[in-house]
Design an enzyme around this catalytic site. Structure first.
Site, PDB file in Angstrom:
ATOM      1  N   LYS A  87       0.860  -1.188   0.000  1.00 48.93           N
ATOM      2  CA  LYS A  87       0.000   0.000   0.000  1.00 48.93           C
ATOM      3  C   LYS A  87       0.891   1.232   0.000  1.00 48.93           C
ATOM      4  O   LYS A  87       1.722   1.426   0.900  1.00 48.93           O
ATOM      5  CB  LYS A  87      -0.871  -0.038   1.255  1.00 48.93           C
ATOM      6  CG  LYS A  87      -2.195   0.640   1.132  1.00 48.93           C
ATOM      7  CD  LYS A  87      -3.029   0.318   2.366  1.00 48.93           C
ATOM      8  CE  LYS A  87      -4.367   1.001   2.337  1.00 48.93           C
ATOM      9  NZ  LYS A  87      -5.068   0.847   3.619  1.00 48.93           N
TER      10      LYS A  87
HETATM   11  O1  G3P Z   1      -9.543   1.915   4.094  1.00 49.86           O
HETATM   12  C1  G3P Z   1      -9.342   3.210   4.527  1.00 49.86           C
HETATM   13  C2  G3P Z   1      -9.797   3.330   5.917  1.00 49.86           C
HETATM   14  O2  G3P Z   1      -9.003   2.597   6.782  1.00 49.86           O
HETATM   15  C3  G3P Z   1     -10.095   4.671   6.405  1.00 49.86           C
HETATM   16  O3  G3P Z   1     -11.302   4.534   7.008  1.00 49.86           O
HETATM   17  O4  G3P Z   1     -13.100   5.104   8.519  1.00 49.86           O
HETATM   18  O5  G3P Z   1     -10.735   5.829   9.028  1.00 49.86           O
HETATM   19  O6  G3P Z   1     -12.011   6.894   7.180  1.00 49.86           O
HETATM   20  P1  G3P Z   1     -11.820   5.652   7.979  1.00 49.86           P
END
Ligand code: G3P
Length: 218
Positions: A87
Site C-alpha cells: 500500500k
Molecule cells: O480503508 C481506509 C480506511 O481505513 C479509512 O477509514 O473510517 O478511518 O475513514 P476511515
C-alpha cells in the site's frame, strides 16, 4: 464485487472469513495502532498472521515517503507473504514507486485518494488497486460516492485494469451504493458486511415458518 475487511483485528478477520464471503483485508498504521500492534517486527508478524487466516489479498502499508525507502520497505513487505499487496500513498514518490512495483510484478494499492485526477494518475502508474476514501469525503460534506462514479467512468473510458477499491466505507448503504456504481472492491468494517444480512421481514417470515412447522409436530 470483492469484499475486503478494513481492520487489523484478528477475531473480526476470522469471523468475516468464516462467513465465506471475504476476499481480502486492508489495514493501515492507524488500524494497527488500534489493536496495540506497534514496531516494525510486531507489525510484520501481524501481517503474516492475517495472511494465515485469509486466502485473498492483504494490503500492507509503507511508512516511508521518499522513493528509495518506499521501494525498500515495499519489497520487504512483499517478501513476507505472496498475498501481500504493497500500500503506497498518493504522493509524487509514491506514483514513481507504483510504476516500479508494477514492472516487478508486485501488487499495489494506492491509498489516500480523494480526487478523480489522483485516481487517473494511479492507474497510469500501473496500480493494482486504487483506494478512494469515501467516508472521509462524506465527513467534509463532499459526495464520496460521486468520486467512485467519476473514477468508474474514467477507467471504463480507457479500459484501465486498476481495480477501484472503495475505502473508508462506513456502513451497509455505502456497500450497496458502491455495488450499484460498479466499484470492483469495497473495504469496510465487519458491521458493514453483516448489515447486508438484516431485514425485519426475513426475521418475521422465519419465525412464522418455524411456528407453522412446529404446529404439525404437536
Ligand atoms: O480503508 C481506509 C480506511 O481505513 C479509512 O477509514 O473510517 O478511518 O475513514 P476511515
Amino acid at each position: 464485487m470483492k469484499f475486503f475487511i478494513d481492520t487489523a483485528n484478528l477475531d473480526q478477520i476470522k469471523e468475516a472469513q468464516d462467513l465465506g464471503v471475504l476476499d481480502g483485508v486492508t489495514t493501515n498504521p492507524s488500524l494497527m495502532a488500534k489493536e496495540g500492534i506497534t514496531g516494525e517486527v510486531n507489525i510484520k508478524k501481524h501481517y503474516q498472521a492475517i495472511c494465515e487466516i485469509v486466502t485473498g489479498d492483504v494490503s500492507a502499508e509503507v511508512i516511508a515517503t521518499d522513493y528509495d525507502n518506499i521501494i525498500k520497505e515495499g519489497e520487504e513487505l512483499a517478501a513476507l507473504h505472496d498475498q501481500i499487496v504493497v500500500k503506497v500513498p498518493m504522493i509524487k514518490d509514491g506514483i514513481k514507486a507504483l510504476r516500479y512495483f508494477s514492472q516487478k510484478g508486485i501488487k499495489t494499492n494506492c491509498t489516500l485518494v480523494f480526487s478523480a485526477g489522483q485516481a487517473l494518475l494511479a492507474a497510469k502508474a500501473g496500480a493494482t488497486y486504487v483506494s478512494p476514501f469515501i467516508g472521509r469525503l462524506d465527513d467534509i460534506s463532499t459526495d464520496g460516492l460521486n468520486l467512485i462514479a467519476e473514477i468508474r467512468q474514467i477507467y471504463d473510458n480507457y479500459a484501465f485494469e486498476t481495480e477501484i477499491l472503495a475505502a473508508s466505507v462506513r456502513h451497509t448503504m455505502h456497500v450497496i451504493d458502491c455495488a450499484k456504481i460498479g466499484a470492483d472492491v469495497m473495504t469496510g468494517p465487519l458491521s458493514s458486511i453483516e448489515g447486508l444480512l438484516k431485514h425485519p421481514l426475513t426475521d418475521i417470515g422465519l419465525e412464522k415458518f418455524l411456528a407453522d412447522y412446529n404446529k404439525g409436530n404437536q
